[in-house]
Design an enzyme around this catalytic site. Sequence first.
Site, PDB file in Angstrom:
ATOM      1  CD  GLU A 148      53.969  -9.707   5.463  1.00  0.00           C
ATOM      2  OE1 GLU A 148      54.382  -9.560   6.629  1.00  0.00           O
ATOM      3  OE2 GLU A 148      52.887 -10.289   5.195  1.00  0.00           O
TER       4      GLU A 148
ATOM      5  CD  GLU B  76      52.642 -14.294   3.871  1.00  0.00           C
ATOM      6  OE1 GLU B  76      51.906 -13.809   4.774  1.00  0.00           O
ATOM      7  OE2 GLU B  76      53.876 -14.326   3.942  1.00  0.00           O
TER       8      GLU B  76
END
Length: 586
Positions: A196, A315
């Site tokens: 991220e 995820e």
Amino acid sequence: MKDIRQPAHHRNRGPGRLAALLLALLVILGLSGGSASAAPDGTMEKPSRSTVRVPAAAKDAVAAMQPSWNLGNSLDAIPDETSWGNPKVTKDLFDTIRAQGFRSVRIPVTWNDHQSATAPYTIDATYMSRVKQVVDWALADGLYVVLNVHHDSWQWISKMPTDHDKVLARFNSTWTQISSTFRDAPRALLFESVNEPVFDNATDAQKTQLLNELNTSFHKVVRSSGGGNTDRLLVLPTQVCTPSQTLMDDLSTTIGALHDSNLVATVHYYSWYPFSVNIAGGTRYDDNAQKDLTDAFARMHDTFVAKGIPVYLGEYGLLGYPDDNHPSRIERGEALKYYEHVGYAARAAGVTTALWDPGFAYLNRSTMQWRDPALFAWIKSSWTIRSATASFDKVFVRKSSPITAQTLTLNPNGTTFQGLWQGDTKLVEGRDYTVSGDQLTLTAAALTRLTGNRDYGVNATLQARFSGGLPWQIDIITYDPPVLSNASGTTGSFTVPTQYRGDVLATMEAKYADGSNAGQATWTPFQEFNAAFSPDYPGGKTILTSDFLNALRDGAPVTLTFHFWSGATVTYHVTKSGSSVTGTTS
């Protein structure tokens, strides 16, 4: 409690030292199939081993990784492995994961607190050895492993716009050391450049350029380290791992320019935000949430998979569900619809999915038991087949009113409805229920029998069974509209006395007298579940959080409207004066 095994370098004593020396000699003579590296105590660690036969093509290898699971909040915890409440990782954990059908694990690692912040940015040898031990356990269990740089993304990599050279040098040094440690690990180990990635105080164009630079540099560092890293699968993220078209197009450009057939794209998916945290009225897995998911997976497929670039969904889950530490903010049946849909959409798009598990949500890492076996059953089922659902998983029967027939809409998802059961007893069609198209109607007579003595709460549970997949559970609930009472308190501690009377809280909206929104979320009247308000069913109260109360204007009355899953709504009024709060029903 499972036993906590000591790191490998603590076990290489006595005869183990002789074995390590012999292994080192074999490596020097070229007679060993792998390399050995020095542990912190000077002994030689065994090379990583795996029983996995990794397909040559990247798309086939990533497909073989389905399904995947995240070891969240362990090696990525700050500052240490157990800092966020999980026990130390053991080999038993990977034994369990493998036995439950997972074929790969993502092992997030935060390096910052175990690494020098100045050149040459040396990673602590003991920590590197611990990471290697955990990786080796997973590989030995026949699992693929994805190893990454995790919370470093916001701890120091995010400063790249204003400290470019230092951040890039540290990033390169980090991956140089990781690449060296795992140089000859089997190809079942994948490297993911950064989790991220974010960049502080940068324009969109700058963010695109900086992430391209990081991904490109990561690729160069790993490939130049030689050994097994020359053809290791490398996983590259979009900005913040967001699956938007623009950001995926940027990543596609980077991957295309690298001319490497062993690259994998990664994004994350946590559903349509209002539904994922229950805010802005996003209480149901409705058309908006479904379209958000369908569109996201279509983009993944069209941007990458259709062009031969595999996608690893690093995820997925719901941001507010499940959570053993708080009341469930997302209604259970609506959550099950999401998990079922993810599995189907991923299979249709050819995407490998990795469930994000922070340790307090799915698998209890102390007992090695699923916290909610029924929830996991739905997740597991979604890997291979579809399951039918219905418009809701609850039927509310008002105690203070005559009982009437009630109807649910079936969503067969390609299956055929087989009937209704209560335990081992099959209900009788025509007498207990009727079916017309996708409309399932429970008769008044059946509901009268099922509610029994009509105590508040769940009186009976039915199963709608179908030709395939899991049965859909339907709770029959007796209720009356909840009753609230006057109260006083402070911004630090205020609760609304609530007689729930069998009902369940769905959401709360808050408005000032002028119609403007009140609370932390000023863009919507419907505040975030558990962040602004939270039900305490056993305690007979509704908690208004200090964050919500402190966000209110002083002296300005606020009208709260509590929405319940039965369809009932109840209004309440609160006023904050300094640190004092009063609440009234009128």
